[in-house]
Design a protein around this motif. Structure first.
Motif, short mmCIF file in Angstrom:
data_model
loop_
_atom_site.label_atom_id
_atom_site.label_comp_id
_atom_site.label_asym_id
_atom_site.label_seq_id
_atom_site.Cartn_x
_atom_site.Cartn_y
_atom_site.Cartn_z
N SER A 26 30.96 75.10 50.38
CA SER A 26 31.27 74.02 49.45
C SER A 26 29.94 73.47 48.95
O SER A 26 28.92 74.17 49.03
N HIS A 27 29.93 72.23 48.51
CA HIS A 27 28.67 71.67 47.96
C HIS A 27 28.04 70.68 48.94
O HIS A 27 28.71 70.19 49.85
N ILE A 28 26.75 70.40 48.74
CA ILE A 28 26.08 69.43 49.63
C ILE A 28 25.52 68.24 48.84
O ILE A 28 24.87 67.37 49.42
N GLU B 203 27.47 70.10 42.28
CA GLU B 203 28.92 70.14 42.08
C GLU B 203 29.43 68.86 41.44
O GLU B 203 30.35 68.87 40.62
N GLU B 204 28.85 67.74 41.84
CA GLU B 204 29.42 66.44 41.46
C GLU B 204 29.10 66.03 40.02
O GLU B 204 29.67 65.08 39.50
N GLY B 205 28.14 66.69 39.40
CA GLY B 205 27.76 66.27 38.05
C GLY B 205 26.95 64.99 38.03
O GLY B 205 26.87 64.31 37.01
N LEU C 123 37.05 74.84 52.52
CA LEU C 123 37.62 73.71 53.27
C LEU C 123 37.10 72.45 52.59
O LEU C 123 35.93 72.36 52.22
N HIS C 124 37.98 71.45 52.42
CA HIS C 124 37.56 70.23 51.72
C HIS C 124 38.40 69.06 52.22
O HIS C 124 39.51 69.26 52.70
N ILE C 125 37.85 67.86 52.09
CA ILE C 125 38.69 66.68 52.37
C ILE C 125 39.67 66.51 51.22
O ILE C 125 39.40 66.90 50.09
N PHE D 27 31.58 62.93 53.71
CA PHE D 27 32.42 64.10 54.05
C PHE D 27 32.70 65.03 52.87
O PHE D 27 32.93 66.22 53.07
N ASP D 28 32.71 64.48 51.67
CA ASP D 28 33.00 65.27 50.48
C ASP D 28 31.99 66.40 50.35
O ASP D 28 30.79 66.14 50.25
N GLY D 29 32.47 67.64 50.35
CA GLY D 29 31.57 68.79 50.24
C GLY D 29 31.00 69.22 51.58
O GLY D 29 30.99 70.41 51.91
N LEU D 30 30.56 68.23 52.36
CA LEU D 30 29.89 68.57 53.63
C LEU D 30 30.85 69.19 54.64
O LEU D 30 30.46 70.09 55.39
N VAL E 20 39.34 69.09 40.92
CA VAL E 20 38.47 70.21 40.57
C VAL E 20 37.44 70.42 41.69
O VAL E 20 36.78 69.48 42.12
N HIS E 21 37.34 71.64 42.18
CA HIS E 21 36.35 72.00 43.20
C HIS E 21 35.65 73.27 42.75
O HIS E 21 36.05 73.90 41.77
N ASP E 22 34.60 73.66 43.51
CA ASP E 22 33.90 74.90 43.17
C ASP E 22 34.86 76.08 43.11
O ASP E 22 34.68 77.00 42.30
ZN LIG Z 1 33.73 67.85 46.74
#
Ligand SMILES: [Zn+2]
Length: 411
Positions: free
Chosen positions: A80-82, A126-128, A191-193, A91-94, A359-361
């Motif tokens: 995912s993204h960091i 990822e987040e823009g 995997l994502h929250i 937690f988002d991405g991590l 929207v996710h990667d």
């Molecule tokens: Zn995310």
């Protein structure tokens, strides 16, 4: 195989120290910043320590490979993204990035060697947050954005994405060579929250994503005749507000009658001239329609058009119905859902099949491979804020499912 809850917690907490936000104000870690570089180094060091082959592409997407026994096979990918939004959560991405790392780490410790190589991926931007262009890293990786495009994209200070990436030590001109070729990735599992309330409200530990929603924005304009609110008798009116309110009132029922996954929302409305003592001359509103199947989105849009026509005629107002934005629904293939359900049952996890609306990667990775997603609960559904929280046991459960799914599809 089982993941190590305390180690996941320690890694997420450690990454949270690479942070530009003031204390108590959440996490601000933008891609290509110094703290982003520190977070990457921390993760890359762990990957190298456990013997993975690390590669960083031309725009900073990181890949760490557990080499499989048959390198001619397409790779299985997870991550995912960091990066974070400004003053976002931990937690988002991590969860998905550290989760993939933990999963592969356990495989290495258990001596599991996959047949297909497994790539952990940490996506850039990822987040823009820098350029208001979300999922830039995966868009570049899948060829949806090009080097020429990022020369045009600028941040608030006028610095182009191209220059920022270059200044961070990457070589964006080389990106065409790093675009993923179709057929080289077997699956992408993220995997994502959840970032919403369903799992937390219903008390489930795991959401297995049944499909990723597509979206249509339908802009409806109604044009009537502006006139005095006191002097115009009811039977002589051409009132677009009456038509609009009747249309909007029907939308809820239209969506509910189609299926359980479709959602339709009116959150934006414009009234002219918007004064209390005149019948308006115009009303414009946007219907946001989302579902995991393209056909039902279309059905909903068609039914909304029909009621628009009906109430416009009834109230003697002109109307237009226009599609002003859209994205395609993404199908999650049955075979991969079946593997996840089977593994969730083996692990005795409380799971539910659910659609993803965000929207996710993975939405972009779906251009080049079959994707799948696993959600873990967000407490009170909160995300992109300091209060963002997921119970560590739930994160472990999500990583366990990811780990065993990756094993099942890579052997
Ligand atoms: Zn995310």
């Amino acid at each position: 195989m089982q993941s190590n809850r305390d180690r996941i917690k320690e890694m997420i907490e450690h990454i949270s120290t690479f942070n530009d936000a003031d204390p108590g104000e959440g996490i601000s870690r933008f891609s290509y910043s110094e703290n982003d570089a520190k977070a990457r180094k921390y993760l890359i060091d762990i990957c190298e320590d456990i013997g993975l082959k690390v590669r960083v592409d031309a725009v900073g997407n990181v890949f760490a490979r557990l080499v499989g026994t048959d390198e001619s096979l397409p790779v299985v990918m997870s991550g995912s993204h960091i990066d974070s939004v400004k003053n976002g959560g931990r937690f988002d991405g991590l969860v998905g990035s550290i989760g993939a790392l933990e999963a592969v780490r356990v495989m290495v410790e258990e001596g599991y060697q996959p047949k297909n190589s497994i790539d952990i991926v940490f996506f850039a931007e990822e987040e823009g947050s820098n350029f208001q262009v979300p999922v830039m890293g995966s868009k570049l990786l899948t060829g949806k954005l090009t080097v020429d495009d990022i020369k045009e994209i600028k941040n608030e200070a006028g610095i182009t994405a191209y220059d920022m990436i270059k200044n961070a030590g990457y070589d964006p001109d080389n990106m065409p060579n790093d675009v993923i070729a179709p057929g080289t990735v077997k699956n992408m599992i993220e995997l994502h929250i959840e970032q919403s309330v369903r799992l937390d409200k219903e008390g489930h530990t795991i959401g297995i994503i049944s499909g990723i929603a597509g979206l249509n924005w339908i802009t409806i304009t109604l044009e009537g005749v502006q006139n005095h609110a006191g002097a115009t008798p009811m039977f002589l009116r051409q009132d677009p507000m009456v038509a609009a309110s009747k249309i909007i009132a029907e939308i809820d029922g239209i969506a509910k009658a189609i299926n359980d996954t479709i959602v339709a929302t009116v959150g934006y409305i414009e009234v002219t001239p918007n004064i209390p003592n005149a019948i308006p001359n115009g009303v414009k509103f946007v219907v946001d329609v989302r579902d995991i199947q393209q056909e039902t989105i279309q059905q909903c849009v068609d039914e909304i058009k029909a009621v628009t026509e009906k109430y416009a005629k009834e109230n003697d107002v002109k109307f237009t119905v226009e599609k002003t934005a859209s994205s395609e629904a993404i199908k999650i293939q049955d075979y991969i859902k079946e593997v996840m359900v089977e593994q969730a049952e083996k692990l005795d996890l409380d799971y539910v099949l659910m659609p993803s609306g965000a929207v996710h990667d993975s939405n972009y990775m779906a251009e080049v491979t079959d994707v799948a997603m696993i959600f873990v609960p967000s407490v009170d559904g909160r995300s992109h804020v300091n209060e963002e929280y997921t119970d560590w046991d739930d994160i472990k459960a999500g990583v366990d499912l990811l780990l065993n799914t990756l094993v099942a599809i890579s052997q």
